[in-house]
Scaffold this active site. Sequence first.
Site, PDB file in Angstrom:
ATOM      1  N   ALA A  96      23.519  41.829  35.975  1.00 19.14           N
ATOM      2  CA  ALA A  96      24.286  40.578  36.136  1.00 19.14           C
ATOM      3  C   ALA A  96      25.353  40.765  37.201  1.00 19.14           C
ATOM      4  O   ALA A  96      25.574  41.884  37.682  1.00 19.14           O
ATOM      5  CB  ALA A  96      24.959  40.209  34.806  1.00 19.14           C
ATOM      6  N   GLY A  97      25.976  39.645  37.566  1.00 15.03           N
ATOM      7  CA  GLY A  97      27.207  39.643  38.354  1.00 15.03           C
ATOM      8  C   GLY A  97      27.196  40.501  39.612  1.00 15.03           C
ATOM      9  O   GLY A  97      26.281  40.431  40.434  1.00 15.03           O
ATOM     10  N   SER A 126      39.713  46.957  40.267  1.00 14.69           N
ATOM     11  CA  SER A 126      40.117  45.555  40.070  1.00 14.69           C
ATOM     12  C   SER A 126      41.577  45.422  40.481  1.00 14.69           C
ATOM     13  O   SER A 126      42.326  46.409  40.457  1.00 14.69           O
ATOM     14  CB  SER A 126      39.995  45.184  38.592  1.00 14.69           C
ATOM     15  OG  SER A 126      40.563  43.905  38.358  1.00 14.69           O
ATOM     16  N   TYR A 130      42.680  46.342  29.184  1.00 14.06           N
ATOM     17  CA  TYR A 130      41.808  46.234  30.365  1.00 14.06           C
ATOM     18  C   TYR A 130      42.543  46.771  31.590  1.00 14.06           C
ATOM     19  O   TYR A 130      41.995  47.534  32.381  1.00 14.06           O
ATOM     20  CB  TYR A 130      41.360  44.786  30.586  1.00 14.06           C
ATOM     21  CG  TYR A 130      40.476  44.621  31.814  1.00 14.06           C
ATOM     22  CD1 TYR A 130      39.246  45.278  31.916  1.00 14.06           C
ATOM     23  CD2 TYR A 130      40.873  43.825  32.897  1.00 14.06           C
ATOM     24  CE1 TYR A 130      38.441  45.133  33.051  1.00 14.06           C
ATOM     25  CE2 TYR A 130      40.076  43.671  34.029  1.00 14.06           C
ATOM     26  CZ  TYR A 130      38.858  44.330  34.100  1.00 14.06           C
ATOM     27  OH  TYR A 130      38.067  44.201  35.220  1.00 14.06           O
ATOM     28  N   PHE A 154      31.678  37.820  33.590  1.00  7.32           N
ATOM     29  CA  PHE A 154      32.868  38.564  33.163  1.00  7.32           C
ATOM     30  C   PHE A 154      33.684  37.835  32.086  1.00  7.32           C
ATOM     31  O   PHE A 154      34.004  38.405  31.043  1.00  7.32           O
ATOM     32  CB  PHE A 154      33.723  38.812  34.416  1.00  7.32           C
ATOM     33  CG  PHE A 154      34.995  39.557  34.193  1.00  7.32           C
ATOM     34  CD1 PHE A 154      35.007  40.947  34.162  1.00  7.32           C
ATOM     35  CD2 PHE A 154      36.206  38.879  34.060  1.00  7.32           C
ATOM     36  CE1 PHE A 154      36.194  41.653  33.989  1.00  7.32           C
ATOM     37  CE2 PHE A 154      37.395  39.574  33.887  1.00  7.32           C
ATOM     38  CZ  PHE A 154      37.386  40.963  33.846  1.00  7.32           C
TER      39      PHE A 154
HETATM   40  N1  LIG Z   1      34.508  39.294  37.556  1.00  3.47           N
HETATM   41  C1  LIG Z   1      35.750  39.646  37.894  1.00  3.47           C
HETATM   42  O1  LIG Z   1      36.670  38.809  37.989  1.00  3.47           O
HETATM   43  C2  LIG Z   1      36.042  41.087  38.202  1.00  3.47           C
HETATM   44  C3  LIG Z   1      37.202  41.378  38.923  1.00  3.47           C
HETATM   45  C4  LIG Z   1      37.506  42.701  39.194  1.00  3.47           C
HETATM   46  C5  LIG Z   1      36.661  43.695  38.788  1.00  3.47           C
HETATM   47  N2  LIG Z   1      35.522  43.394  38.077  1.00  3.47           N
HETATM   48  C6  LIG Z   1      34.690  44.517  37.661  1.00  3.47           C
HETATM   49  O2  LIG Z   1      33.403  44.364  38.220  1.00  3.47           O
HETATM   50  C7  LIG Z   1      32.454  45.073  37.439  1.00  3.47           C
HETATM   51  C8  LIG Z   1      31.250  44.185  37.170  1.00  3.47           C
HETATM   52  O3  LIG Z   1      31.669  43.053  36.422  1.00  3.47           O
HETATM   53  P1  LIG Z   1      31.063  41.593  36.659  1.00  3.47           P
HETATM   54  O4  LIG Z   1      32.175  40.712  37.038  1.00  3.47           O
HETATM   55  O5  LIG Z   1      29.861  41.659  37.504  1.00  3.47           O
HETATM   56  O6  LIG Z   1      30.691  41.223  35.127  1.00  3.47           O
HETATM   57  P2  LIG Z   1      29.282  40.851  34.441  1.00  3.47           P
HETATM   58  O7  LIG Z   1      28.651  39.713  35.159  1.00  3.47           O
HETATM   59  O8  LIG Z   1      29.617  40.672  32.996  1.00  3.47           O
HETATM   60  O9  LIG Z   1      28.394  42.168  34.647  1.00  3.47           O
HETATM   61  C9  LIG Z   1      28.739  43.362  33.999  1.00  3.47           C
HETATM   62  C10 LIG Z   1      27.594  44.354  34.100  1.00  3.47           C
HETATM   63  O10 LIG Z   1      27.992  45.562  33.416  1.00  3.47           O
HETATM   64  C11 LIG Z   1      26.937  45.933  32.537  1.00  3.47           C
HETATM   65  N3  LIG Z   1      27.422  46.681  31.374  1.00  3.47           N
HETATM   66  C12 LIG Z   1      28.344  46.308  30.462  1.00  3.47           C
HETATM   67  N4  LIG Z   1      28.467  47.265  29.524  1.00  3.47           N
HETATM   68  C13 LIG Z   1      27.592  48.271  29.857  1.00  3.47           C
HETATM   69  C14 LIG Z   1      27.250  49.508  29.290  1.00  3.47           C
HETATM   70  N5  LIG Z   1      27.843  49.952  28.167  1.00  3.47           N
HETATM   71  N6  LIG Z   1      26.302  50.279  29.892  1.00  3.47           N
HETATM   72  C15 LIG Z   1      25.716  49.849  31.039  1.00  3.47           C
HETATM   73  N7  LIG Z   1      25.994  48.676  31.631  1.00  3.47           N
HETATM   74  C16 LIG Z   1      26.923  47.886  31.043  1.00  3.47           C
HETATM   75  C17 LIG Z   1      26.277  44.630  32.131  1.00  3.47           C
HETATM   76  O11 LIG Z   1      24.913  44.889  31.774  1.00  3.47           O
HETATM   77  P3  LIG Z   1      24.307  44.913  30.278  1.00  3.47           P
HETATM   78  O12 LIG Z   1      25.175  43.995  29.453  1.00  3.47           O
HETATM   79  O13 LIG Z   1      22.909  44.439  30.473  1.00  3.47           O
HETATM   80  O14 LIG Z   1      24.375  46.360  29.882  1.00  3.47           O
HETATM   81  C18 LIG Z   1      26.329  43.845  33.437  1.00  3.47           C
HETATM   82  O15 LIG Z   1      25.222  44.161  34.235  1.00  3.47           O
HETATM   83  C19 LIG Z   1      33.199  45.514  36.186  1.00  3.47           C
HETATM   84  O16 LIG Z   1      33.569  46.882  36.328  1.00  3.47           O
HETATM   85  C20 LIG Z   1      34.440  44.627  36.175  1.00  3.47           C
HETATM   86  O17 LIG Z   1      35.513  45.220  35.496  1.00  3.47           O
HETATM   87  C21 LIG Z   1      35.198  42.114  37.795  1.00  3.47           C
END
Ligand SMILES: NC(=O)c1ccc[n+]([C@@H]2O[C@H](COP(=O)([O-])OP(=O)(O)OC[C@H]3O[C@@H](n4cnc5c(N)ncnc54)[C@H](OP(=O)(O)O)[C@@H]3O)[C@@H](O)[C@H]2O)c1
Length: 266
Positions: free
Chosen positions: A26-27, A154, A167, A204
């Site tokens: 995802a994402g 982040s 977080y 997220f």
């Molecule tokens: N969105 C924002 O605003 C934002 C801002 C700054 C940083 N980030 C960071 O960006 C990164 C990606 O987040 P995103 O925004 O793309 O969120 P997302 O759409 O919820 O995607 C998160 C991904 O992490 C995977 N994941 C979660 N728990 C896991 C586990 N225990 N083992 C393996 N994979 C796992 C999920 O896959 P499964 O559930 O299929 O395992 C999913 O593919 C994160 O580190 C987040 O903290 C996000």
Amino acid sequence: MIAFPKTKYSMNRLTGKRVLITGASAGIGEACANAFAESGADLLLSARRIERVEELATRLSEDHGVEVHTAKLDVTDSPAVTAYVEEIADANLVPDILINNAGKAVGLDLLHEGSLDDWEDMIDTNIKGLLYVSRAIIPHMVSRDSGHVINIGSIAGRWVYPKGAVYNATKFAVWALNEGMNIDLVGTRIRVSSVDPGMTETEFSEVRFHGDKDRADKVYEGTQPLTGDDIADAILYVANTPEHVDIINLVMMPTQQRHAFVLHRE
Ligand SMILES: NC(=O)c1ccc[n+]([C@@H]2O[C@H](COP(=O)([O-])OP(=O)(O)OC[C@H]3O[C@@H](n4cnc5c(N)ncnc54)[C@H](OP(=O)(O)O)[C@@H]3O)[C@@H](O)[C@H]2O)c1
């Protein structure tokens, strides 16, 4: 999505490279898989939702002719991470680039009212999971004296915001680990970078609010957040720099956001 342009100003150094992306279902992780495949890189994709990863892999190998290996992997499961990395090393699939992306925020609560389960989930995934994967992969990079680790941090790792302390603490940890990896790998050709996004619309917020989609949508109302593709573009840039260049941190926000506390809404 635009793959890395092949102009005289920006050559593509990614074709034929192997890139391991955690959290590719995802994402931002999924967007990175798209972007690197378009640039001709081979991929090692993993997440817990393996069906999604397999669908993505089939599409990317058909559309771009790249090699894509998939695995169901929970980064919090240390023995599973070790076994996975042994398997890819035995198959000669050690990645040139590791993208430590799997991560999450869970809950938005005052510290003294927070859920221990949410805390464990964030700490296990964002800190311990990133460490397990890094500890398993980096020795292979050291023995080849090449590689690039890209940690997804982040802006939450720069400023603490109300109800986000745990977080925030996990992303402050990513900041410290990124710096520590860089310091410990001095003298090698292995680069370590972090890409630190602000507000980005992915799954997220839905994860943060335990599946409450309406509440998640409100986070982005009246503003134009970054997308997974925007972050993937920046990661592609970081990965594509020449080998003597090490971008340590790349902080990015939507134009309508200038700080964790400064966001313009229409
Ligand atoms: N969105 C924002 O605003 C934002 C801002 C700054 C940083 N980030 C960071 O960006 C990164 C990606 O987040 P995103 O925004 O793309 O969120 P997302 O759409 O919820 O995607 C998160 C991904 O992490 C995977 N994941 C979660 N728990 C896991 C586990 N225990 N083992 C393996 N994979 C796992 C999920 O896959 P499964 O559930 O299929 O395992 C999913 O593919 C994160 O580190 C987040 O903290 C996000």
